[in-house]
Design a protein around this motif. Structure first.
Motif, PDB file in Angstrom:
ATOM      1  N   LEU A 237      32.416  44.730  29.258  1.00  0.00           N
ATOM      2  CA  LEU A 237      32.497  43.848  30.415  1.00  0.00           C
ATOM      3  C   LEU A 237      33.961  43.618  30.761  1.00  0.00           C
ATOM      4  O   LEU A 237      34.745  43.200  29.916  1.00  0.00           O
ATOM      5  N   ILE A 238      34.341  43.896  32.013  1.00  0.00           N
ATOM      6  CA  ILE A 238      35.747  43.905  32.415  1.00  0.00           C
ATOM      7  C   ILE A 238      35.960  42.983  33.608  1.00  0.00           C
ATOM      8  O   ILE A 238      35.265  43.088  34.619  1.00  0.00           O
ATOM      9  N   PHE A 239      36.942  42.105  33.475  1.00  0.00           N
ATOM     10  CA  PHE A 239      37.308  41.178  34.536  1.00  0.00           C
ATOM     11  C   PHE A 239      38.716  41.514  35.009  1.00  0.00           C
ATOM     12  O   PHE A 239      39.640  41.585  34.196  1.00  0.00           O
ATOM     13  N   VAL A 240      38.873  41.731  36.314  1.00  0.00           N
ATOM     14  CA  VAL A 240      40.197  41.979  36.898  1.00  0.00           C
ATOM     15  C   VAL A 240      40.555  40.765  37.740  1.00  0.00           C
ATOM     16  O   VAL A 240      39.814  40.383  38.646  1.00  0.00           O
ATOM     17  N   SER A 241      41.707  40.158  37.430  1.00  0.00           N
ATOM     18  CA  SER A 241      42.165  38.968  38.142  1.00  0.00           C
ATOM     19  C   SER A 241      42.385  39.252  39.619  1.00  0.00           C
ATOM     20  O   SER A 241      42.556  40.402  40.035  1.00  0.00           O
ATOM     21  N   ASN A 242      42.415  38.175  40.379  1.00  0.00           N
ATOM     22  CA  ASN A 242      42.708  38.241  41.806  1.00  0.00           C
ATOM     23  C   ASN A 242      43.961  39.094  42.016  1.00  0.00           C
ATOM     24  O   ASN A 242      45.001  38.835  41.421  1.00  0.00           O
ATOM     25  N   THR A 243      43.852  40.118  42.839  1.00  0.00           N
ATOM     26  CA  THR A 243      44.897  41.126  42.984  1.00  0.00           C
ATOM     27  C   THR A 243      45.324  41.234  44.441  1.00  0.00           C
ATOM     28  O   THR A 243      44.489  41.314  45.335  1.00  0.00           O
ATOM     29  N   ALA A 244      46.635  41.253  44.649  1.00  0.00           N
ATOM     30  CA  ALA A 244      47.215  41.379  45.988  1.00  0.00           C
ATOM     31  C   ALA A 244      47.661  42.819  46.228  1.00  0.00           C
ATOM     32  O   ALA A 244      47.549  43.677  45.357  1.00  0.00           O
TER      33      ALA A 244
END
Length: 141
Positions: A28-35
């Motif tokens: 399970l992979i979570f990617v932070s808010n990315t700009a």
């Protein structure tokens, strides 16, 4: 025992706010808010389409660090500063996520800076892109 991988990109905000770009808990992979800041040039495109494409390239790079890809994305949250940009952002998402079809939410809040016209965070499951997928269509047609 669970395996946890935390990925940092060197972005000053990760240190300042004490967060990771990616946290992978087993598959399970979570990617932070990315700009949409290009990690090489540090520039952010003005054009909403180019900025959205850069956001997705940044997310893809982050996922690759934990042996995953956009094909494994199961959920995305899209933050668009100006509601007028929603269609352009949706068009890019449609091109990049066609056939992947994650659960997606798009909202139009104020972002951390006016130069950030779109930001995205995703949740992925390593291997989901190669899984057996069944589509259920609830339309009345």
């Amino acid at each position: 025992m669970v395996d946890v991988i935390k990925v940092k990109t060197g972005n000053k905000f990760e240190d300042w706010a004490s967060y990771s770009r990616v946290v992978a808990v087993d598959n399970l992979i979570f990617v932070s808010n990315t700009a949409g800041r290009n990690p090489e040039t540090k520039e952010i495109p003005d054009d909403i389409t180019a900025q959205t494409e850069q956001v997705l390239a940044n997310i893809e790079r982050a996922l690759q660090a934990v042996d995953s890809s956009l094909e494994d994305v199961v959920s995305s949250r899209v933050y668009v500063q100006d509601p007028a940009d929603g269609d352009a952002v949706g068009e890019v998402l449609g091109k990049r996520f066609r056939g992947i079809d994650p659960a997606t939410t798009m909202v139009c809040p104020a972002l951390g800076s006016k130069i950030y016209r779109v930001e995205i965070d995703v949740t992925a499951y390593r291997g989901a892109g190669k899984g057996n997928t069944r589509l259920i269509n609830l339309s009345a047609s």
